[in-house]
Design a protein around this motif. Structure first.
Motif, PDB file in Angstrom:
ATOM      1  N   PRO A  50      43.315 -39.247 -12.024  1.00 46.86           N
ATOM      2  CA  PRO A  50      42.893 -40.246 -13.026  1.00 46.86           C
ATOM      3  C   PRO A  50      41.551 -40.882 -12.664  1.00 46.86           C
ATOM      4  CG  PRO A  50      44.569 -41.169 -11.586  1.00 46.86           C
ATOM      5  CD  PRO A  50      44.430 -39.726 -11.199  1.00 46.86           C
ATOM      6  N   ASN A  51      40.955 -41.535 -13.642  1.00 48.71           N
ATOM      7  CA  ASN A  51      39.679 -42.223 -13.434  1.00 48.71           C
ATOM      8  C   ASN A  51      39.946 -43.641 -12.937  1.00 48.71           C
ATOM      9  OD1 ASN A  51      37.077 -43.132 -13.444  1.00 48.71           O
ATOM     10  ND2 ASN A  51      36.830 -43.150 -15.660  1.00 48.71           N
ATOM     11  N   VAL A  52      39.547 -43.923 -11.706  1.00 57.06           N
ATOM     12  CA  VAL A  52      39.777 -45.249 -11.124  1.00 57.06           C
ATOM     13  C   VAL A  52      38.467 -45.915 -10.707  1.00 57.06           C
ATOM     14  CG1 VAL A  52      42.091 -44.652 -10.328  1.00 57.06           C
ATOM     15  CG2 VAL A  52      40.135 -44.250  -8.829  1.00 57.06           C
ATOM     16  N   LYS A  53      37.350 -45.362 -11.108  1.00 55.86           N
ATOM     17  CA  LYS A  53      36.055 -45.922 -10.701  1.00 55.86           C
ATOM     18  C   LYS A  53      35.909 -47.344 -11.242  1.00 55.86           C
ATOM     19  CE  LYS A  53      32.755 -43.045 -10.266  1.00 55.86           C
ATOM     20  NZ  LYS A  53      31.633 -42.079 -10.480  1.00 55.86           N
ATOM     21  N   GLY A  54      35.509 -48.263 -10.369  1.00 51.38           N
ATOM     22  CA  GLY A  54      35.348 -49.659 -10.746  1.00 51.38           C
ATOM     23  C   GLY A  54      36.594 -50.499 -10.528  1.00 51.38           C
ATOM     24  N   MET A  55      37.742 -49.858 -10.281  1.00 48.92           N
ATOM     25  CA  MET A  55      38.984 -50.594 -10.034  1.00 48.92           C
ATOM     26  C   MET A  55      39.026 -51.102  -8.596  1.00 48.92           C
ATOM     27  SD  MET A  55      41.972 -48.289 -11.787  1.00 48.92           S
ATOM     28  CE  MET A  55      41.955 -47.838 -13.516  1.00 48.92           C
ATOM     29  N   GLY A  56      39.928 -52.051  -8.357  1.00 45.83           N
ATOM     30  CA  GLY A  56      40.219 -52.460  -6.998  1.00 45.83           C
ATOM     31  C   GLY A  56      41.135 -51.442  -6.340  1.00 45.83           C
ATOM     32  N   VAL A  57      41.209 -51.474  -5.019  1.00 47.32           N
ATOM     33  CA  VAL A  57      42.001 -50.482  -4.290  1.00 47.32           C
ATOM     34  C   VAL A  57      43.485 -50.603  -4.627  1.00 47.32           C
ATOM     35  CG1 VAL A  57      42.698 -49.705  -1.995  1.00 47.32           C
ATOM     36  CG2 VAL A  57      40.328 -50.333  -2.415  1.00 47.32           C
ATOM     37  N   ALA A  58      44.001 -51.822  -4.723  1.00 42.97           N
ATOM     38  CA  ALA A  58      45.428 -52.016  -5.000  1.00 42.97           C
ATOM     39  C   ALA A  58      45.805 -51.450  -6.369  1.00 42.97           C
ATOM     40  CB  ALA A  58      45.775 -53.499  -4.919  1.00 42.97           C
ATOM     41  N   GLU A  59      44.963 -51.701  -7.356  1.00 43.33           N
ATOM     42  CA  GLU A  59      45.226 -51.197  -8.705  1.00 43.33           C
ATOM     43  C   GLU A  59      45.177 -49.673  -8.735  1.00 43.33           C
ATOM     44  OE1 GLU A  59      43.443 -51.729 -13.268  1.00 43.33           O
ATOM     45  OE2 GLU A  59      42.412 -52.614 -11.539  1.00 43.33           O
ATOM     46  N   ALA A  60      44.184 -49.099  -8.066  1.00 43.08           N
ATOM     47  CA  ALA A  60      44.059 -47.639  -8.028  1.00 43.08           C
ATOM     48  C   ALA A  60      45.222 -47.005  -7.274  1.00 43.08           C
ATOM     49  CB  ALA A  60      42.739 -47.250  -7.375  1.00 43.08           C
ATOM     50  N   GLU A  61      45.641 -47.641  -6.199  1.00 42.10           N
ATOM     51  CA  GLU A  61      46.752 -47.111  -5.404  1.00 42.10           C
ATOM     52  C   GLU A  61      48.031 -47.028  -6.235  1.00 42.10           C
ATOM     53  OE1 GLU A  61      47.698 -49.511  -2.023  1.00 42.10           O
ATOM     54  OE2 GLU A  61      48.411 -47.791  -0.873  1.00 42.10           O
ATOM     55  N   LYS A  62      48.266 -48.027  -7.060  1.00 40.74           N
ATOM     56  CA  LYS A  62      49.443 -48.022  -7.930  1.00 40.74           C
ATOM     57  C   LYS A  62      49.366 -46.890  -8.942  1.00 40.74           C
ATOM     58  CE  LYS A  62      52.049 -50.995 -11.084  1.00 40.74           C
ATOM     59  NZ  LYS A  62      52.113 -52.345 -11.722  1.00 40.74           N
ATOM     60  N   LEU A  63      48.184 -46.683  -9.519  1.00 37.46           N
ATOM     61  CA  LEU A  63      48.001 -45.616 -10.500  1.00 37.46           C
ATOM     62  C   LEU A  63      48.182 -44.245  -9.856  1.00 37.46           C
ATOM     63  CD1 LEU A  63      47.290 -44.900 -13.407  1.00 37.46           C
ATOM     64  CD2 LEU A  63      44.875 -45.023 -12.793  1.00 37.46           C
ATOM     65  N   PHE A  64      47.628 -44.067  -8.676  1.00 38.39           N
ATOM     66  CA  PHE A  64      47.791 -42.793  -7.964  1.00 38.39           C
ATOM     67  C   PHE A  64      49.259 -42.538  -7.632  1.00 38.39           C
ATOM     68  CE2 PHE A  64      43.200 -43.170  -6.432  1.00 38.39           C
ATOM     69  CZ  PHE A  64      42.760 -42.176  -7.292  1.00 38.39           C
ATOM     70  N   ARG A  65      49.955 -43.580  -7.217  1.00 33.68           N
ATOM     71  CA  ARG A  65      51.362 -43.425  -6.852  1.00 33.68           C
ATOM     72  C   ARG A  65      52.186 -42.966  -8.055  1.00 33.68           C
ATOM     73  NH1 ARG A  65      52.598 -48.389  -5.789  1.00 33.68           N
ATOM     74  NH2 ARG A  65      51.506 -48.399  -3.789  1.00 33.68           N
ATOM     75  N   ASN A  66      51.866 -43.493  -9.225  1.00 36.26           N
ATOM     76  CA  ASN A  66      52.578 -43.078 -10.438  1.00 36.26           C
ATOM     77  C   ASN A  66      52.324 -41.613 -10.777  1.00 36.26           C
ATOM     78  OD1 ASN A  66      53.589 -45.659 -10.751  1.00 36.26           O
ATOM     79  ND2 ASN A  66      51.975 -46.315 -12.162  1.00 36.26           N
ATOM     80  N   GLN A  67      51.212 -41.068 -10.294  1.00 37.03           N
ATOM     81  CA  GLN A  67      50.878 -39.661 -10.530  1.00 37.03           C
ATOM     82  C   GLN A  67      51.351 -38.760  -9.387  1.00 37.03           C
ATOM     83  OE1 GLN A  67      49.415 -38.402 -13.243  1.00 37.03           O
ATOM     84  NE2 GLN A  67      49.062 -40.338 -14.281  1.00 37.03           N
ATOM     85  N   GLY A  68      52.023 -39.348  -8.407  1.00 35.18           N
ATOM     86  CA  GLY A  68      52.481 -38.558  -7.271  1.00 35.18           C
ATOM     87  C   GLY A  68      51.395 -38.298  -6.247  1.00 35.18           C
ATOM     88  N   LEU A  69      50.370 -39.148  -6.237  1.00 32.26           N
ATOM     89  CA  LEU A  69      49.250 -38.989  -5.313  1.00 32.26           C
ATOM     90  C   LEU A  69      49.188 -40.190  -4.371  1.00 32.26           C
ATOM     91  CD1 LEU A  69      46.584 -37.889  -7.963  1.00 32.26           C
ATOM     92  CD2 LEU A  69      47.926 -36.387  -6.482  1.00 32.26           C
ATOM     93  N   SER A  70      48.367 -40.067  -3.344  1.00 33.42           N
ATOM     94  CA  SER A  70      48.126 -41.181  -2.435  1.00 33.42           C
ATOM     95  C   SER A  70      46.620 -41.327  -2.240  1.00 33.42           C
ATOM     96  CB  SER A  70      48.811 -40.945  -1.083  1.00 33.42           C
ATOM     97  OG  SER A  70      48.289 -39.781  -0.460  1.00 33.42           O
ATOM     98  N   CYS A  71      46.193 -42.454  -1.667  1.00 35.49           N
ATOM     99  CA  CYS A  71      44.760 -42.671  -1.471  1.00 35.49           C
ATOM    100  C   CYS A  71      44.519 -43.472  -0.204  1.00 35.49           C
ATOM    101  CB  CYS A  71      44.140 -43.378  -2.678  1.00 35.49           C
ATOM    102  SG  CYS A  71      44.733 -45.069  -2.929  1.00 35.49           S
ATOM    103  N   ILE A  72      43.345 -43.260   0.385  1.00 29.60           N
ATOM    104  CA  ILE A  72      42.911 -44.051   1.535  1.00 29.60           C
ATOM    105  C   ILE A  72      41.415 -44.330   1.387  1.00 29.60           C
ATOM    106  CG2 ILE A  72      44.648 -43.162   3.132  1.00 29.60           C
ATOM    107  CD1 ILE A  72      42.514 -41.344   4.306  1.00 29.60           C
ATOM    108  N   VAL A  73      40.968 -45.461   1.943  1.00 29.50           N
ATOM    109  CA  VAL A  73      39.540 -45.797   1.940  1.00 29.50           C
ATOM    110  C   VAL A  73      38.886 -45.082   3.117  1.00 29.50           C
ATOM    111  CG1 VAL A  73      37.835 -47.640   2.146  1.00 29.50           C
ATOM    112  CG2 VAL A  73      39.950 -48.024   0.851  1.00 29.50           C
TER     113      VAL A  73
END
Length: 213
Positions: A50-73
């Protein structure tokens, strides 16, 4: 052994039954292995990043989790016109198809404004030279502060009322004030506005003093 005896096993029904059973077992085993690999590697299954550019990390992390993905800075950069901590870029990027469970690596805007050395323009630059150097370095300029001294000569640089020393750092893009001479004479040491101790006394005062005797 004759040739006829050698091929006589073909007429044995148990032989054919065992052969067919072995073929079925091998086929089932092969099918099971391939199916297991598909399940293990999620073959054919993909998730669109998904497109998360401009979002905060917490918001993006939640969106990634819903897609079955994870993220790190993994990195940070500085863009002064964007909020601190917002996502500037990420890899894999938006729209790419990845497998579930994939980790997305984020680049965010720095949480604090980085510092930058102020160019040394005090006592070695004219006003125009100093302005050009500071603006080229990305700083902003407030109205000059004028003091007695050589006209348009820069005597110092201030940041928030503090006179900077050579090599001192301030936030990137900070607003600075130049201390500039206004052409007036600098006050000389030893000047006095009072009456000198050696000023002669008037004759009238002397006569008044003598009247006491």
């Amino acid at each position: 052994m004759t040739i006829k005896e050698f091929f006589s096993f073909r007429q044995n029904k148990y032989f054919w039954a065992n052969l067919i059973a072995m073929i079925i077992v091998v086929a089932l085993a092969l099918f099971g292995v391939l199916k297991g690999l598909d399940i293990y590697t999620r073959h054919g299954e993909a998730v669109v990043v998904p497109n998360v550019k401009g979002m905060g990390v917490a918001e993006a992390e939640k969106l990634f989790r819903n897609q079955g993905l994870s993220c790190i800075v993994s990195d940070s950069s500085y863009v002064k016109n964007l909020p601190a901590g917002c996502i500037l870029d990420y890899n894999p990027s938006a729209g790419q198809k990845v497998k579930e469970g994939r980790t997305i690596y984020l680049t965010i805007n720095t949480l604090s404004t980085p510092l930058q050395v102020v160019p040394n323009v005090a006592d070695n630059s004219s006003m125009r030279q100093a302005q050009a150097r500071l603006l080229a370095s990305g700083f902003k300029l407030a109205e000059n502060q004028y003091i007695p001294g050589e006209k348009d000569w820069v005597y110092g640089v201030k940041y928030k009322g503090h006179t900077l020393t050579n090599g001192e750092k301030v936030p990137v893009g900070a607003t600075l004030t130049l201390i500039v001479g206004d052409g007036g004479e600098l006050p000389q040491e030893g000047d006095s506005t009072g009456t000198d101790a050696g000023t002669p006394v008037s004759s009238g005062d002397s006569a008044a003093d003598e009247s006491w005797f």
